[in-house]
Design a protein around this motif. Structure first.
Motif, PDB file in Angstrom:
ATOM      1  N   MET A   1       0.830  -1.205   0.000  1.00 60.46           N
ATOM      2  CA  MET A   1       0.000   0.000   0.000  1.00 60.46           C
ATOM      3  C   MET A   1       0.869   1.262   0.000  1.00 60.46           C
ATOM      4  N   MET A   2       1.926   1.265   0.799  1.00 61.64           N
ATOM      5  CA  MET A   2       2.821   2.410   0.855  1.00 61.64           C
ATOM      6  C   MET A   2       3.514   2.627  -0.482  1.00 61.64           C
ATOM      7  N   CYS A   3       3.914   1.535  -1.129  1.00 62.30           N
ATOM      8  CA  CYS A   3       4.631   1.643  -2.397  1.00 62.30           C
ATOM      9  C   CYS A   3       3.710   2.060  -3.539  1.00 62.30           C
ATOM     10  N   ASP A   4       2.397   1.859  -3.356  1.00 57.00           N
ATOM     11  CA  ASP A   4       1.440   2.300  -4.363  1.00 57.00           C
ATOM     12  C   ASP A   4       1.116   3.780  -4.215  1.00 57.00           C
ATOM     13  N   SER A   5       1.564   4.404  -3.088  1.00 58.52           N
ATOM     14  CA  SER A   5       1.305   5.837  -2.880  1.00 58.52           C
ATOM     15  C   SER A   5       2.484   6.630  -3.442  1.00 58.52           C
ATOM     16  N   ASN A   6       3.041   7.546  -2.658  1.00 53.29           N
ATOM     17  CA  ASN A   6       4.094   8.408  -3.190  1.00 53.29           C
ATOM     18  C   ASN A   6       5.485   8.028  -2.714  1.00 53.29           C
ATOM     19  N   VAL A   7       5.636   6.799  -2.201  1.00 49.80           N
ATOM     20  CA  VAL A   7       6.933   6.367  -1.708  1.00 49.80           C
ATOM     21  C   VAL A   7       7.669   5.615  -2.807  1.00 49.80           C
ATOM     22  N   ASP A   8       8.916   5.985  -3.051  1.00 49.11           N
ATOM     23  CA  ASP A   8       9.736   5.331  -4.061  1.00 49.11           C
ATOM     24  C   ASP A   8      10.331   4.064  -3.476  1.00 49.11           C
ATOM     25  N   CYS A   9       9.692   2.932  -3.733  1.00 45.13           N
ATOM     26  CA  CYS A   9      10.175   1.679  -3.171  1.00 45.13           C
ATOM     27  C   CYS A   9      11.322   1.091  -3.987  1.00 45.13           C
ATOM     28  N   GLY A  10      11.678   1.766  -5.094  1.00 43.76           N
ATOM     29  CA  GLY A  10      12.873   1.366  -5.810  1.00 43.76           C
ATOM     30  C   GLY A  10      14.108   1.656  -4.981  1.00 43.76           C
ATOM     31  N   ASP A  11      14.012   2.601  -4.073  1.00 44.99           N
ATOM     32  CA  ASP A  11      15.088   2.910  -3.138  1.00 44.99           C
ATOM     33  C   ASP A  11      14.448   3.056  -1.759  1.00 44.99           C
ATOM     34  N   LEU A  12      13.932   1.932  -1.251  1.00 42.40           N
ATOM     35  CA  LEU A  12      13.152   1.952  -0.023  1.00 42.40           C
ATOM     36  C   LEU A  12      13.985   2.412   1.168  1.00 42.40           C
ATOM     37  N   LEU A  13      15.241   1.988   1.219  1.00 42.48           N
ATOM     38  CA  LEU A  13      16.094   2.382   2.336  1.00 42.48           C
ATOM     39  C   LEU A  13      16.214   3.893   2.418  1.00 42.48           C
ATOM     40  N   ALA A  14      16.428   4.549   1.277  1.00 43.74           N
ATOM     41  CA  ALA A  14      16.536   6.007   1.251  1.00 43.74           C
ATOM     42  C   ALA A  14      15.206   6.658   1.620  1.00 43.74           C
TER      43      ALA A  14
ATOM     44  N   SER B   1      25.592  -1.685  -0.977  1.00 46.72           N
ATOM     45  CA  SER B   1      24.285  -2.257  -1.342  1.00 46.72           C
ATOM     46  C   SER B   1      24.370  -3.744  -1.676  1.00 46.72           C
ATOM     47  N   SER B   2      25.557  -4.252  -1.980  1.00 40.79           N
ATOM     48  CA  SER B   2      25.686  -5.678  -2.301  1.00 40.79           C
ATOM     49  C   SER B   2      25.463  -6.559  -1.071  1.00 40.79           C
ATOM     50  N   ARG B   3      25.446  -5.939   0.131  1.00 44.85           N
ATOM     51  CA  ARG B   3      25.254  -6.694   1.369  1.00 44.85           C
ATOM     52  C   ARG B   3      23.799  -6.718   1.831  1.00 44.85           C
ATOM     53  N   VAL B   4      22.904  -6.089   1.077  1.00 44.43           N
ATOM     54  CA  VAL B   4      21.510  -5.956   1.508  1.00 44.43           C
ATOM     55  C   VAL B   4      20.875  -7.308   1.802  1.00 44.43           C
ATOM     56  N   GLU B   5      21.055  -8.285   0.929  1.00 47.24           N
ATOM     57  CA  GLU B   5      20.430  -9.593   1.138  1.00 47.24           C
ATOM     58  C   GLU B   5      20.908 -10.235   2.435  1.00 47.24           C
TER      59      GLU B   5
END
Length: 361
Positions: A204-217, A228-232
Motif C-alpha cells: 500500500m505504501m509503495c502504491d502511494s508516493n513512496v519510491d520503493c525502488g530505493d526503499l532504504l533512502a 548495497s551488495s550486502r543488503v540480502e
C-alpha cells in the motif's frame, strides 16, 4: 591497545532505529518471557563466534521482571595486546522489540539493568555507544541520577530526542495515515514487515508516493557509502518485529514535537503519572560532567539537523561533535568508510578519558 567490549545487544528492541551493545568486552542482549524476545538462537553461536571473537552468554533480570540475555564479546584471539579496555555498551535501534512496552521501558528498565550488570561484573563505569533509537533510550536514561552515575562517557550516533523535523517520506506517510492507531484498534501488538499484514502495508505504501525502488533512502534518507551488495545478508536477520506501542510512542514524538513518556490519554496519564500530560524527559537533568560525543549527518532524514541542534541546546554540557555532510542514517553503522570517518574519531574520544574508576564514584 584494542578495547575489550561487553557488547549488549537487546534482541527484543526496535531500530529507527538501532539499539544496545556494550564494549570493553562486547555484550549482546536478548529477552525471554518473562522475556521480551522470542528468539532461541544464541547470538554467540550464530553471529559472533563464527567471526572469530570469543563470546560468553550472561543473563540478568530487570526490575519489571523480564530476563535479559547478554553476550560478552572480547577482542579476537591473538589481537588483544596489553591490558583490557573499559566496558563499552553498544545500543542498536528500532525493529527488535515486542508487545506492551516502548522505548520508555527499554530506557528505564532494560538499559538501566544492563548498565548496572556490566558495572557490577567489571567494577568499572561503562562507556555507552548508541545509534538512533539507542540514543533516545540513552538520553532518557541519563536524566535519571541512579543510572547516569554508572556511566563514564557516551557516544551517540544519529542522536535523537526530538523527531518533529524528520523528512523521510515513508515514516511521514505512516504518521499521516495514523498507522499506529489502526494497528492498536485492530488488536495488533507488533509491526512485522515479514508478516502478511506487514507485506500488505508495504504494498500500500509503495502504491502511494513512496519510491520503493530505493526503499532504504525513503526511510532513512540518502546514504552515501552503504554497500548495497550486502543488503540480502542484512535482510536475512532484519528487520525484526517491533512493538506496536513503541511505534505509537515514536509517532507521538513526531506529532507533538516532545521528548516525553508514553501518552496514555488524560485519564490513564493521571492514574499512572499523577498528571494529565505525559511527563517530559528533561535533558537539562543530564549532568554537565558526563562527557558526550555526537555524530550526525547532513543526509539523515530521521535525525534531522534541526532536531539535533535542539537537543544540544537543552543539554548542560557542550558535546564533542562530528558532522559529516554526505552521511545518512545508515552510513554511521554500515558505511564502507565508517572506520576512517566515524569510529577512529569516536574511539579517540573514549581514549581521552582513560581509566574512569568505579561505576558509582
Amino acid at each position: 591497545m584494542s578495547p575489550v567490549t561487553f557488547l549488549a545487544v537487546v534482541l527484543c528492541t526496535v531500530i529507527l532505529f538501532p539499539k544496545l551493545t556494550y564494549a570493553g568486552e562486547l555484550a549482546g542482549i536478548s529477552k525471554t518471557c518473562q522475556s521480551r524476545s522470542t528468539g532461541t538462537t544464541s547470538l554467540c553461536s550464530h553471529l559472533i563466534e563464527p567471526s572469530g571473537y570469543p563470546c560468553s552468554e550472561h543473563s540478568t533480570k530487570t526490575k519489571d521482571g523480564y530476563l535479559l540475555g547478554l553476550q560478552r564479546v572480547s577482542s579476537s584471539i591473538g589481537k588483544l595486546r596489553g591490558a583490557k579496555g573499559p566496558p563499552v555498551l553498544l545500543l542498536h535501534g528500532l525493529f527488535m522489540d515486542f508487545w506492551d512496552w516502548s522505548w520508555q521501558e527499554l530506557a528505564l528498565f532494560d538499559l538501566a539493568e544492563m548498565i548496572r550488570y556490566v558495572n557490577a561484573i567489571t567494577n568499572s563505569k561503562v562507556f555507552v555507544v548508541g545509534h538512533s533509537q539507542g540514543t533516545i533510550m540513552s538520553l532518557a536514561a541519563f536524566t535519571q541520577p541512579e543510572i547516569v552515575k554508572m556511566v563514564a562517557a557516551a557516544a551517540l550516533l544519529c542522536p535523537i530526542s526530538y523527531l518533529d523535523h524528520i523528512t523521510t517520506p515513508f515514516v511521514r506517510d505512516m504518521v499521516f495515515m495514523h498507522l499506529d492507531g489502526i494497528m492498536v484498534d485492530l488488536g495488533f501488538h507488533q509491526l512485522n514487515f515479514k508478516s502478511d499484514f506487514g507485506t500488505r502495508m508495504m504494498d500500500m505504501m509503495c502504491d502511494s508516493n513512496v519510491d520503493c525502488g530505493d526503499l532504504l533512502a525513503s526511510i532513512t534518507g540518502k546514504n552515501c557509502c552503504f554497500n548495497s551488495s550486502r543488503v540480502e545478508y542484512y535482510l536475512d536477520n532484519e528487520p525484526h518485529p517491533s512493538s506496536a506501542k513503541n511505534l505509537q510512542h515514536l509517532f507521538q514524538m513526531i506529532r507533538k514535537g516532545t521528548f516525553a513518556k508514553y501518552d496514555y490519554g488524560l485519564i490513564k496519564n493521571l492514574k499512572i503519572y499523577g498528571q494529565l500530560k505525559a511527563p517530559n524527559f528533561d535533558l537539562s537533568h543530564i549532568p554537565a560532567s558526563l562527557p558526550i560525543w555526537m555524530g550526525y549527518g547532513g543526509n539523515d532524514a530521521l535525525a534531522d539537523m534541526k532536531d539535533v541542534q535542539r537537543t544540544i541546546k537543552e543539554l548542560q554540557s557542550n558535546p564533542d561533535m562530528l558532522y559529516l555532510e554526505n552521511y545518512g542514517h545508515i552510513d554511521f553503522l554500515l558505511s564502507i568508510y565508517a572506520k576512517r570517518d566515524v569510529y577512529d574519531n569516536m574511539i579517540s574520544f573514549f581514549r581521552s578519558y582513560g581509566n574512569h574508576g568505579s561505576a558509582s564514584s
